[in-house]
Write a protein that holds these residues in place. Sequence first.
Motif, short mmCIF file in Angstrom:
data_model
loop_
_atom_site.label_atom_id
_atom_site.label_comp_id
_atom_site.label_asym_id
_atom_site.label_seq_id
_atom_site.Cartn_x
_atom_site.Cartn_y
_atom_site.Cartn_z
N PRO A 100 0.83 -1.21 0.00
CA PRO A 100 0.00 0.00 0.00
C PRO A 100 0.86 1.26 0.00
CG PRO A 100 -0.86 -1.61 1.57
CD PRO A 100 0.47 -2.12 1.09
N THR A 101 0.48 2.22 -0.84
CA THR A 101 1.26 3.46 -0.97
C THR A 101 0.58 4.65 -0.32
OG1 THR A 101 0.26 3.93 -3.11
CG2 THR A 101 2.30 2.65 -3.10
N GLU A 102 -0.69 4.51 0.05
CA GLU A 102 -1.43 5.58 0.70
C GLU A 102 -2.02 5.07 2.01
OE1 GLU A 102 -1.44 8.61 -0.31
OE2 GLU A 102 -0.48 8.29 -2.26
N PRO A 103 -2.29 5.96 2.97
CA PRO A 103 -2.86 5.53 4.25
C PRO A 103 -4.20 4.82 4.07
CG PRO A 103 -2.05 7.79 4.40
CD PRO A 103 -1.98 7.41 2.96
N ILE A 104 -4.42 3.78 4.88
CA ILE A 104 -5.67 3.04 4.89
C ILE A 104 -6.23 3.11 6.31
CG2 ILE A 104 -6.76 0.77 4.62
CD1 ILE A 104 -4.58 0.10 2.58
N ASP A 105 -7.46 3.55 6.44
CA ASP A 105 -8.11 3.66 7.74
C ASP A 105 -9.34 2.77 7.73
OD1 ASP A 105 -8.83 4.37 10.23
OD2 ASP A 105 -9.11 6.50 9.84
N GLY A 106 -9.32 1.69 8.49
CA GLY A 106 -10.41 0.74 8.48
C GLY A 106 -10.10 -0.44 7.60
N ILE A 107 -11.13 -1.15 7.20
CA ILE A 107 -10.98 -2.35 6.38
C ILE A 107 -11.85 -2.20 5.13
CG2 ILE A 107 -11.37 -4.85 6.23
CD1 ILE A 107 -10.92 -5.01 9.22
N HIS A 108 -11.28 -2.49 4.01
CA HIS A 108 -12.06 -2.56 2.78
C HIS A 108 -11.51 -3.69 1.92
CE1 HIS A 108 -8.85 0.37 1.46
NE2 HIS A 108 -8.83 -0.48 0.45
N ARG A 122 -13.68 -21.45 -14.30
CA ARG A 122 -14.22 -21.19 -12.96
C ARG A 122 -13.14 -20.48 -12.18
NH1 ARG A 122 -13.83 -26.08 -15.42
NH2 ARG A 122 -13.49 -27.36 -13.55
N ASN A 123 -13.43 -19.27 -11.72
CA ASN A 123 -12.39 -18.51 -11.03
C ASN A 123 -12.98 -17.66 -9.93
OD1 ASN A 123 -12.89 -15.63 -12.08
ND2 ASN A 123 -12.77 -16.80 -13.99
N GLY A 124 -12.12 -17.28 -8.99
CA GLY A 124 -12.53 -16.41 -7.91
C GLY A 124 -11.34 -15.74 -7.28
N ALA A 125 -11.56 -14.57 -6.68
CA ALA A 125 -10.48 -13.82 -6.05
C ALA A 125 -11.04 -13.00 -4.89
CB ALA A 125 -9.81 -12.90 -7.06
N VAL A 126 -10.22 -12.86 -3.86
CA VAL A 126 -10.57 -12.04 -2.70
C VAL A 126 -9.38 -11.15 -2.38
CG1 VAL A 126 -11.22 -12.01 -0.27
CG2 VAL A 126 -12.10 -13.82 -1.76
N GLN A 127 -9.65 -9.88 -2.11
CA GLN A 127 -8.61 -8.93 -1.74
C GLN A 127 -9.07 -8.15 -0.52
OE1 GLN A 127 -7.38 -4.78 -3.63
NE2 GLN A 127 -6.62 -6.46 -4.89
N LEU A 128 -8.23 -8.09 0.50
CA LEU A 128 -8.55 -7.37 1.73
C LEU A 128 -7.43 -6.39 2.06
CD1 LEU A 128 -9.84 -10.28 4.02
CD2 LEU A 128 -11.23 -8.50 2.95
N GLU A 129 -7.78 -5.20 2.50
CA GLU A 129 -6.82 -4.21 2.94
C GLU A 129 -7.33 -3.55 4.21
OE1 GLU A 129 -4.67 -2.88 -1.21
OE2 GLU A 129 -6.31 -1.65 -0.46
N GLY A 130 -6.45 -3.33 5.15
CA GLY A 130 -6.84 -2.70 6.39
C GLY A 130 -5.71 -1.88 6.97
N GLY A 131 -6.05 -0.94 7.85
CA GLY A 131 -5.03 -0.12 8.46
C GLY A 131 -5.61 0.84 9.48
N ASP A 132 -4.72 1.49 10.21
CA ASP A 132 -5.12 2.45 11.22
C ASP A 132 -4.73 3.87 10.83
OD1 ASP A 132 -2.39 2.41 11.48
OD2 ASP A 132 -2.36 1.75 13.57
#
Length: 624
Positions: A100-108, A122-132
């Motif tokens: 991550p190059t920019e601040p993350i506040d919370g979870i998305h 058949r395909n699937g993907a999950v991406q999670l990012e979180g920060g304070d």
Amino acid sequence: LDLRRSSNLGETLNGLPGVSTTSYGPMVGRPIIRGLDGDRIRLLNNGVGTLDASSLSFDHAVPQDPLSTNRVEILRGPAALLYGGNAIGGVVNTLDNRIPTEPIDGIHGDVGGSYGGANNDRNGAVQLEGGDGTFAIHADVFGRKTGTLRIPGYARTATQRAADGPDADQPRDRLPNSDGQASGGALGMSWTGEHGYAGLSYSGYDSNYGSVAEADVRLKMHQERFGLAGELRDLTGPFQSIKLNFAYTDYQHKEIEDGETGTVFKNRGYEARLEARHADIGPLHGVVGLQLGQTRFSALGDEALVPTTDTDSAALFALEEWNLTERLTLSAGARMDHTRLSPAAGGNDRFDDSARRSFTAGSFSLGGIYKLTPVWSLAANGAYTERAPTFYELYANGPHAATGQYLVGDQNLGKERAWSGDLSLRYKDGTDHGSVGVFYSSFANYLAETNTGRYRNDDGDVVAAGDDGALPEARYQGVSARLYGLEAENVTRILQRDGHALDLGLSGDYTVSRNRDTGRSLPRIPPLRLRVALDYGYGPYSAGVSVSKAFAQHDHPANDTSTPGYYSLDANAGYRFKATGVQWQAYVRGINLTNQDIRYATSVLREVAPEGGRAVLVGLRGSF
């Protein structure tokens, strides 16, 4: 991007003006830009080289799945010199925010998947990012599994079936050995602040897919990648910001024939870039930088086609911009690369004569944009570029089962040199936008892989075409060449009333090439392509339909074949909605709805492996 995602990077970008794909079955495709492929197109992940083996051979997949990609940049002109003097054709940079190059506040995050297509993908993907707000973490995982590709009729063309003879097996309706699977994921973290960031990441990629040229050959690929990146901004003194990117890659793939590993390809190494944006010098603002790299590539086994080769590289580069007036902006780029290649025979007598080579390559480019009016602008670029030959162009000497060829290099090859330029007229007025442009490149010592018309066996002996184990010989050689053509695209809002919007899109591209030594075309050049599309939107609803026409390609080298033209009718529909705090988009795509026999002129397997037939794909993607 959601509607374009395919099972490989090349097919995902195929059809953009000037961009096509190599195509080696549904799991393999590397981008081609303006007829240039291989090492002339620099593939990057987050600004650093992918360090794979995809430029060595058409059957080698790019170890990046579009499922894990958030954005794709295609660079041409002066900015391309920031990333490689060998990027004569351009740069394709995929971005995934794994550091991550920019601040993350919370979870998305994002979640998505699709099912369908001609290969039952058949395909699937999950991406999670979180920060304070200061510390940020990123995690993603993806998976893909495909079946055998459905095709409209015979796999082989009528000409090829006649050449095979009446006793040959002729697959129909399905393309043998075209199934595959891929999976991977990443974990990254960074410290972010008002004046910069610093972080690291780890990612892994695995795939297993069949070679559609050989029914009993499969390729098993594994890659691990460690990344480090950081930036300091708002500095005082001679530099306003300093940015570092570093990646170490451990890549391996095995070519497995009849269940036994024949050749193991390995590529291990690193690439590091340091960019510094200097304080303005009068009207000039820009960046200077240093790039270092080291790789060890090996092809191990009885059928090794290249020797183990260490490649060391170092480069200095600069890109400057000058806002001459409110209407005119000029840019200039320069780069100096030094490359040293050190081969080792490793006991294989085919490579005993391989000698160390070193090259110093210089490149520069000039560009400008002139605003004719607030809507219209004129853009021009000119460049001189030099590219050092790669290890496989210099030292290849062996059979390659996955492509059914015997590859031969020439260690006396010199640098590839090119003068190139392009000119385009652009406009943007609200939702309406478009451009039309022409380009021209003149090459001295264009390094081409060409069919010689001869055949060799696994031992390298020249044999007759009908002998057992006979493989067509392909040789790397330098020729005088030129490429030129045009590109155009346009989107016009033709209806906007009561929330309803309808856009008309038109695009096309055409590339012509000439080997000046023979007067014939260079190999695998895309034909004239045209596309017309209608896109409709109303609130959460969207729909589109397009018709693409690729004309026949009869312009080819002497030992090659023509490619027939085709139409492709495609359609899509989508609906956006919100549920349980997640913003969803559901979509359906219709692909090649008229079930055309589509064969790309850019594919080395167009005579034996068409693209997929009529198919429908449904998908769902959500973000929170």
